[in-house]
Scaffold this active site. Structure first.
Site, PDB file in Angstrom:
ATOM      1  N   LYS A 108       0.852  -1.195   0.000  1.00 21.06           N
ATOM      2  CA  LYS A 108       0.000   0.000   0.000  1.00 21.06           C
ATOM      3  C   LYS A 108       0.882   1.238   0.000  1.00 21.06           C
ATOM      4  O   LYS A 108       1.729   1.416   0.868  1.00 21.06           O
ATOM      5  CB  LYS A 108      -0.935   0.051   1.204  1.00 21.06           C
ATOM      6  CG  LYS A 108      -1.996   1.168   1.062  1.00 21.06           C
ATOM      7  CD  LYS A 108      -2.658   1.529   2.371  1.00 21.06           C
ATOM      8  CE  LYS A 108      -1.924   2.582   3.151  1.00 21.06           C
ATOM      9  NZ  LYS A 108      -1.928   3.928   2.506  1.00 21.06           N
ATOM     10  N   GLU A 137       8.154  14.624  17.728  1.00 21.70           N
ATOM     11  CA  GLU A 137       8.705  14.558  16.381  1.00 21.70           C
ATOM     12  C   GLU A 137       7.968  15.580  15.513  1.00 21.70           C
ATOM     13  O   GLU A 137       6.806  15.393  15.151  1.00 21.70           O
ATOM     14  CB  GLU A 137       8.544  13.156  15.807  1.00 21.70           C
ATOM     15  CG  GLU A 137       9.200  12.994  14.447  1.00 21.70           C
ATOM     16  CD  GLU A 137       9.059  11.590  13.903  1.00 21.70           C
ATOM     17  OE1 GLU A 137       9.999  11.112  13.252  1.00 21.70           O
ATOM     18  OE2 GLU A 137       8.005  10.967  14.130  1.00 21.70           O
ATOM     19  N   GLY A 163       6.372   4.488   9.300  1.00 19.49           N
ATOM     20  CA  GLY A 163       5.512   5.638   9.532  1.00 19.49           C
ATOM     21  C   GLY A 163       5.580   6.072  10.981  1.00 19.49           C
ATOM     22  O   GLY A 163       6.574   5.826  11.680  1.00 19.49           O
ATOM     23  N   SER A 164       4.524   6.705  11.445  1.00 23.80           N
ATOM     24  CA  SER A 164       4.518   7.257  12.795  1.00 23.80           C
ATOM     25  C   SER A 164       4.385   6.158  13.840  1.00 23.80           C
ATOM     26  O   SER A 164       3.860   5.069  13.577  1.00 23.80           O
ATOM     27  CB  SER A 164       3.365   8.249  12.951  1.00 23.80           C
ATOM     28  OG  SER A 164       2.120   7.571  12.991  1.00 23.80           O
ATOM     29  N   GLU A 176       9.238   0.404  11.380  1.00 24.74           N
ATOM     30  CA  GLU A 176      10.253   1.470  11.435  1.00 24.74           C
ATOM     31  C   GLU A 176       9.490   2.752  11.670  1.00 24.74           C
ATOM     32  O   GLU A 176       8.785   3.246  10.787  1.00 24.74           O
ATOM     33  CB  GLU A 176      11.056   1.498  10.125  1.00 24.74           C
ATOM     34  CG  GLU A 176      12.346   2.294  10.246  1.00 24.74           C
ATOM     35  CD  GLU A 176      12.191   3.720   9.757  1.00 24.74           C
ATOM     36  OE1 GLU A 176      12.004   4.593  10.642  1.00 24.74           O
ATOM     37  OE2 GLU A 176      12.235   3.962   8.556  1.00 24.74           O
ATOM     38  N   CYS A 212      12.630  10.611   9.663  1.00 30.99           N
ATOM     39  CA  CYS A 212      12.379  10.024  10.976  1.00 30.99           C
ATOM     40  C   CYS A 212      13.617  10.056  11.854  1.00 30.99           C
ATOM     41  O   CYS A 212      13.520  10.082  13.081  1.00 30.99           O
ATOM     42  CB  CYS A 212      11.867   8.601  10.830  1.00 30.99           C
ATOM     43  SG  CYS A 212      12.928   7.559   9.806  1.00 30.99           S
ATOM     44  N   ASP A 250       2.419   6.225  16.481  1.00 34.62           N
ATOM     45  CA  ASP A 250       1.009   5.999  16.805  1.00 34.62           C
ATOM     46  C   ASP A 250       0.354   5.037  15.813  1.00 34.62           C
ATOM     47  O   ASP A 250      -0.388   4.130  16.201  1.00 34.62           O
ATOM     48  CB  ASP A 250       0.259   7.335  16.814  1.00 34.62           C
ATOM     49  CG  ASP A 250       0.609   8.185  18.025  1.00 34.62           C
ATOM     50  OD1 ASP A 250       1.165   7.634  18.986  1.00 34.62           O
ATOM     51  OD2 ASP A 250       0.339   9.399  17.992  1.00 34.62           O
ATOM     52  N   THR A 251       0.641   5.215  14.520  1.00 34.19           N
ATOM     53  CA  THR A 251       0.081   4.300  13.524  1.00 34.19           C
ATOM     54  C   THR A 251       0.711   2.926  13.641  1.00 34.19           C
ATOM     55  O   THR A 251       0.042   1.900  13.453  1.00 34.19           O
ATOM     56  CB  THR A 251       0.286   4.855  12.108  1.00 34.19           C
ATOM     57  OG1 THR A 251      -0.283   6.170  12.029  1.00 34.19           O
ATOM     58  CG2 THR A 251      -0.367   3.970  11.069  1.00 34.19           C
ATOM     59  N   GLY A 252       1.999   2.871  13.977  1.00 31.85           N
ATOM     60  CA  GLY A 252       2.669   1.588  14.169  1.00 31.85           C
ATOM     61  C   GLY A 252       2.017   0.752  15.249  1.00 31.85           C
ATOM     62  O   GLY A 252       1.915  -0.478  15.123  1.00 31.85           O
TER      63      GLY A 252
END
Length: 531
Positions: free
Chosen positions: A222, A429, A275-276, A298, A332, A278-280
């Site tokens: 995606k 961040e 990605g972030s 990551e 990042c 929070d999304t991880g």
């Protein structure tokens, strides 16, 4: 080679002659440099050919027929409308990948032939690198010179690196206590679900797809909804290279729909996400609740960059500037907490401010431009909110702090001094061109403060003292520590984080571990007397 290429922008700027020449080529506007070395403008593509999903070797519309716009961050204008995937499209893509893995030729193909296909793909990317760099800049906003001269060569290098690994993946023979022959097999894990971010679309595509294919897996990837175009372009090049249908499938769409469906899919054997943080967490929870699939993550960072009292200040200023402002600060691992020893703090601050004021901001298609726009309106507003919080704190705004220009998502290079550890700009961040400069006195103190974060992705150290370097590299809780350099990303160097910066490593031999299962095979020996 790849590491030298990716850091070539820094190497040029560290040369006083080339830096002076580069900076003298801009013209001052609002105290910041703009335009660039010349008014020469590289023309972006005028026709976008690939906007549909790639499923089972075919470019197809979404099942719903929906599309979404993707934008030019220089102007906020629509570039193209792209097929918007959801759970049904993920189901179709996973079914294609499952069939390609279970019945197709890819996992059963000789490793040497897989290697040859990856090498052919790398050759095609090299051939089309100018078009890809232009498309990456148009959709992402990064300087064209960065995309063309650093990132595309790295992409080619990485795929050739993974092509070299394809026929060198093998197991071991293991001695056992008894009359048994024991061997281990390293087998592909199956269908890999991969979700990539928008800050380095092509490189993150490479970090995910390269090792998965080298190991013999099939993929559903995606794209980030902000930057779907280059992944679809290179997917076509994979077809030209001879990749069988269904091995690589690409679905564009949003995280809560397409991304969540991929992470929670029962027929996906492994998920990888960049990605972030929070999304991880959401990705990890979905993977666990579905079929307990392994996850490689990551995630975010708030990397310390430590300038010791013995540092060459001019070089340290340039390196710290690069560590933070590279890619519009959208890294990042950006060195976003610049710790400077109190004895050199004032000199460093004065020169860091001067360097930021000379940074060339403008159209990323113009020669010499160092900084383009932020990716989109959401990120643009987020960075401005963090700048506002810094201004409202007791930190000192040395320069910047506002939007740059009247259209698009450009932000002035911003420097804060007198930053304290408990401020939001020192904790969160920001993912933008905002440098926070903090003062320290003792080595033990800066180690404690540098480690006092939920993140642990990377760190930088600038010193002439080998004992200081050794002390800091071992004391800092981070997945990568750069000493007297920054953002060196060789194909063989592993990358990943401690703490809430992620799980697992990418690049190098470590990335292969993410896409392999280990099987033990035990066979009795008929005549143990020969042992």
């Amino acid at each position: 080679m790849a590491a030298r290429r990716l850091s070539s922008l820094l190497s040029r700027s560290l040369s006083s002659g080339s830096a002076s020449k580069l900076l003298s080529q801009g013209r001052s506007v609002s105290r910041f440099s703009t335009a660039a070395a010349s008014e020469e403008l590289i023309t972006p593509p005028v026709h976008i050919e690939y906007t549909k999903h790639l499923i089972n070797g075919q470019f197809v519309d979404s099942a719903s027929g929906k599309t979404f716009p993707t934008y030019d961050p220089r102007t906020a204008e629509v570039i193209a409308h792209v097929a918007e995937g959801d759970a049904e499209d993920i189901d179709r893509a996973v079914a294609a990948a499952r069939k390609a893995f279970d019945e197709g030729p890819w996992p059963k193909m000789s490793a040497y032939e897989r290697s040859r296909i990856l090498l052919r793909f790398a050759d095609l990317v090299e051939k089309h690198s100018d078009e890809l760099a232009a498309l990456e800049t148009w959709n992402n906003g990064k300087p064209f010179e960065q995309a063309a001269h650093s990132e595309l060569p790295m992409l080619v290098r990485l795929f050739r690196y993974y092509a070299g690994w394809a026929d060198k993946i093998h197991g071991l023979t293991v001695p056992a206590d008894g009359p048994y022959h024991v061997q281990t097999l390293h087998e592909p894990i199956g269908v890999a679900g991969q979700i990539i971010p928008w800050n380095f679309p092509l490189l993150m595509f490479t970090w995910k797809v390269g090792p998965a294919l080298a190991c013999g897996n099939t993929i559903v990837l995606k794209t980030a909804e902000q930057t779907p175009l280059t992944a679809l372009y290179v997917a076509k090049l994979f077809q030209e290279a001879g990749l069988p249908p269904g091995v690589l499938n690409i679905v564009s769409g949003y995280g809560p729909t397409a991304g969540a469906a991929l992470a929670s899919h029962m027929d996906v054997d492994k998920v990888a996400f960049t990605g972030s943080t929070d999304t991880g967490k959401i990705i990890l929870e979905l993977a666990a609740k579905s079929n307990l699939k392994p996850a490689t993550l990551e995630l975010g960072g708030k990397s310390p960059f430590i300038i010791c009292e013995d540092a060459d200040i001019d070089r340290a200023v340039e390196l710290a500037h690069f560590a933070l402002f590279f890619n519009q600060g959208q890294c990042c691992c950006a060195g976003s907490r610049t710790f400077v020893h109190e004895r050199v703090y004032d000199e460093f601050l004065e020169k860091a401010k001067a360097r930021a004021l000379k940074r060339i901001v403008g159209d990323p298609f113009k020669k010499g431009v160092e900084q383009g726009p932020q990716i989109d309106s959401e990120q643009f507003q987020k960075v401005l909110r963090y700048i506002k919080s810094g201004i409202e704190s007791t930190a000192t705004l040395e320069c910047g702090g506002e939007r740059f220009g009247s259209k698009g998502y450009f932000i002035q290079p911003t420097v804060f001094s007198n930053v304290q550890d408990d401020m939001l700009i020192a904790q969160d961040e920001i993912f933008g061109p905002v440098q926070s400069i903090l003062k320290f006195k003792e080595l033990d103190e800066v180690v404690r403060r540098a480690n006092a974060t939920r993140y642990g992705l990377a760190a930088g150290v600038f010193t002439r003292n080998i004992d200081t370097a050794n002390t800091l590299t071992r004391a800092l809780r981070a997945g990568t520590v750069w000493v007297n350099c920054f953002d060196v990303f060789d194909a063989a160097i592993p990358f990943g984080g401690y703490k809430m910066s992620g799980i697992g490593r990418e690049k190098g031999i470590y990335s292969l571990h993410n896409y392999l299962q280990v099987k033990a095979v035990v066979t009795p020996l008929k005549n143990p007397a020969w042992l």
